[in-house]
Design a protein around this motif. Structure first.
Motif, PDB file in Angstrom:
ATOM      1  N   LEU A 177       0.842  -1.203   0.000  1.00  0.00           N
ATOM      2  CA  LEU A 177       0.000   0.000   0.000  1.00  0.00           C
ATOM      3  C   LEU A 177       0.874   1.250   0.000  1.00  0.00           C
ATOM      4  N   ARG A 178       1.892   1.262   0.846  1.00  0.00           N
ATOM      5  CA  ARG A 178       2.800   2.409   0.915  1.00  0.00           C
ATOM      6  C   ARG A 178       3.419   2.699  -0.443  1.00  0.00           C
ATOM      7  N   VAL A 201       0.705   4.047  -3.070  1.00  0.00           N
ATOM      8  CA  VAL A 201       0.328   5.441  -2.833  1.00  0.00           C
ATOM      9  C   VAL A 201       1.518   6.363  -3.092  1.00  0.00           C
ATOM     10  N   ARG A 245       1.327   9.700  -5.192  1.00  0.00           N
ATOM     11  CA  ARG A 245       1.176  10.944  -4.436  1.00  0.00           C
ATOM     12  C   ARG A 245       2.431  11.411  -3.732  1.00  0.00           C
ATOM     13  N   ILE A 249       3.261  10.903   1.805  1.00  0.00           N
ATOM     14  CA  ILE A 249       1.830  10.611   1.819  1.00  0.00           C
ATOM     15  C   ILE A 249       1.600   9.105   1.822  1.00  0.00           C
ATOM     16  N   GLY A 250       2.429   8.369   1.086  1.00  0.00           N
ATOM     17  CA  GLY A 250       2.345   6.917   1.097  1.00  0.00           C
ATOM     18  C   GLY A 250       2.639   6.340   2.467  1.00  0.00           C
ATOM     19  N   ALA A 256      -0.380   6.982   4.747  1.00  0.00           N
ATOM     20  CA  ALA A 256      -1.488   6.081   4.420  1.00  0.00           C
ATOM     21  C   ALA A 256      -1.225   4.683   4.971  1.00  0.00           C
ATOM     22  N   ALA A 257      -0.003   4.210   4.843  1.00  0.00           N
ATOM     23  CA  ALA A 257       0.345   2.891   5.360  1.00  0.00           C
ATOM     24  C   ALA A 257       0.320   2.873   6.887  1.00  0.00           C
ATOM     25  N   ARG A 280      -1.611   4.639   8.781  1.00  0.00           N
ATOM     26  CA  ARG A 280      -3.021   4.605   9.177  1.00  0.00           C
ATOM     27  C   ARG A 280      -3.566   3.184   9.128  1.00  0.00           C
ATOM     28  N   LEU A 281      -3.223   2.440   8.079  1.00  0.00           N
ATOM     29  CA  LEU A 281      -3.656   1.051   7.981  1.00  0.00           C
ATOM     30  C   LEU A 281      -3.047   0.213   9.093  1.00  0.00           C
TER      31      LEU A 281
END
Length: 61
Positions: free
Chosen positions: A16-17, A20, A24, A28-29, A32-33, A35-36
């Motif tokens: 995911l990192r 993203v 982006r 930001i990647g 996002a990672a 947060r998961l």
């Protein structure tokens, strides 16, 4: 945040990192990672196990 940057791309969070980050940007990647990863920790603490990491059984499909 350090744990996210050390994860390999073969993990679900690392993939995911990287996805993203390609679209982006790296920071930001990483967010996002992270947060998961926090979501996985929350459910592990609440339920005692992380259901999102288990693969569905063939009987359920």
């Amino acid at each position: 945040m350090e744990s996210i940057k050390r994860l390999g791309a073969h993990t679900r969070v690392g993939a995911l990192r990287d996805r993203v980050a390609a679209r982006r940007g790296g920071n930001i990647g990483a967010v996002a990672a992270a947060r998961l990863q926090v979501e996985y920790v929350f459910y592990a603490l609440r339920d005692g196990h992380v259901r999102a990491l288990q693969r569905p059984s063939r009987e359920a499909a």
